[in-house]
Design an enzyme around this catalytic site. Structure first.
Site: not given
Ligand code: 0XW
Ligand code: MG
Length: 368
Positions: A56, A162, A164, A193, A218, A241, A265, A294, A320
């Protein structure tokens, strides 16, 4: 007060339900590192760092423990009520590795709170809310699943979704974004993201195809320079990020107009001490931000919530937590949970949670 001993634990946390998929990795479990600091007065503080696998971001679990092994001996005898001086001691022992230093830093703030009888959020200037908004992250999945999940999580009360993206065809990403946007309720925010997974071309095409949808992009592309080249070529605000590894990177991204906001993070930036400064930079420059990590359990969750509670309302894009995706609480009675899409600030002192270290087994490293 002096640090008398430091214990490092390793703990594997399983993912509940389906594996968690991002553009560049699929996770089934997480390797987290927990730091326990014991003072000469008997006070104990806890910190944690869990970089969500080795792909990541450049930070990884084995690196965290190697860095802690390097720094551990120098912490003995230091005053844990002085987070900045502890940071300096760590910097004197090891260059970089902010994500490992973060675990020590979080433990030190926990001790400060316990010693002064205050919550960490109050030491950070004071909470502006007791109920902190969270957001739900939908992993890379087929369109129907993403739409269903977006509906369900909004119904649970999440004020931000959010999605992915990346690691598959751009057409599929665009379809997911458009269909999910179709079920987003008024007032709920949407973040797209791609976790570094898009090329410049992909980001420009996707943003143009979704030009009428209010969303933020993101970390669309891999490098800082690629994301920089998006300025003026996409229709949406860009948040960074993964590229934000230090306060210097944040300052640069703000000064160069590369980031309209951030998905932060806490451990990647170096812990609570660094995040406090970054929060103030965002306040001064009007950059919305999240206070996440993370991955990780109740210790990281508590650190994120205390920080998130101090972010001004108009800039707070949520905290988160890994809690909905994991099975274990380190503090069985008082673990950090999301209810109606929001997280209650734990009552202090310190982080306000008491991990059951028996869960982690014997320490993998001991100092003092
Ligand atoms: C959604 N998150 C906060 C958890 C994963 O580790 C990835 C991260 C992000 O926003 O990239
Ligand atoms: Mg992110």
């Amino acid at each position: 007060m002096k640090i008398a001993a430091v214990n490092i634990f390793k703990y594997d946390t399983a993912i509940k339900g389906k594996p968690y998929r991002m553009s560049n990795t699929v996770m089934t479990h997480f390797d987290t590192t927990i730091v326990e600091i014991i003072t000469d007065t008997g006070l104990r503080g806890y910190g944690e760092t869990c970089p969500v696998g080795p792909v990541y971001q450049p930070q990884h679990a084995l690196g965290a423990r190697a860095a802690l092994e390097q720094m551990g001996p120098t912490l003995i005898g230091e005053n844990p009520l002085q987070p900045r001086n502890i940071y300096q001691a760590m910097d004197n022992a090891l260059n970089g590795h902010a994500y490992a230093k973060a675990a020590v830093d979080i433990a030190v703030w926990d001790i400060c709170g316990k010693a002064y009888g205050a919550r960490v959020c109050d030491l950070l200037g004071g909470a502006v809310r007791e109920d902190v908004p969270s957001y739900y992250s939908i992993g890379v999945c087929p369109v129907e699943e993403a739409v269903e999940s977006a509906r369900e999580k909004q119904a649970e009360g999440y004020p931000r979704i959010q999605v992915k993206l990346g690691g598959r065809s751009l057409e599929e990403d665009i379809e997911v974004l458009q269909k999910v946007a179709g079920v987003i309720k008024p007032g709920v925010r949407l973040a797209a993201d791609a976790n570094r997974g898009w090329t410049l071309r992909d980001a420009i095409f996707a943003s143009s195809a979704c030009r009428d949808i209010p969303l933020i992009l993101e970390q669309p592309c891999n490098t800082y320079d690629e994301n920089r080249q998006l300025a003026g070529r996409v229709c949406h605000p860009v948040y960074l990020d993964e590229n934000t590894e230090s306060l210097n990177m944040v300052l640069r991204a703000v000064a160069q107009g590369v980031a309209d906001g951030f998905g932060f993070k806490v451990t990647r930036l170096g812990g609570i001490t660094q995040m406090q400064t970054v929060r103030d930079v965002c306040r001064e420059t009007g950059r919305p931000m999240t206070c996440d990590d993370a991955w990780g359990g109740d210790i990281i969750a508590a650190a994120c919530v205390h920080l998130g509670a101090t972010v001004p309302a108009h800039l707070c894009e949520g905290v988160w937590l890994a809690a909905p995706y994991t099975t274990t609480h380190y503090d069985r009675d008082n673990g950090i949970a999301i209810v109606n899409g929001h997280i209650k600030l734990p009552e202090g002192p310190g982080l306000g949670i008491t991990p059951d270290t028996a869960l982690f087994g014997p320490p993998v490293l001991e100092f003092g």
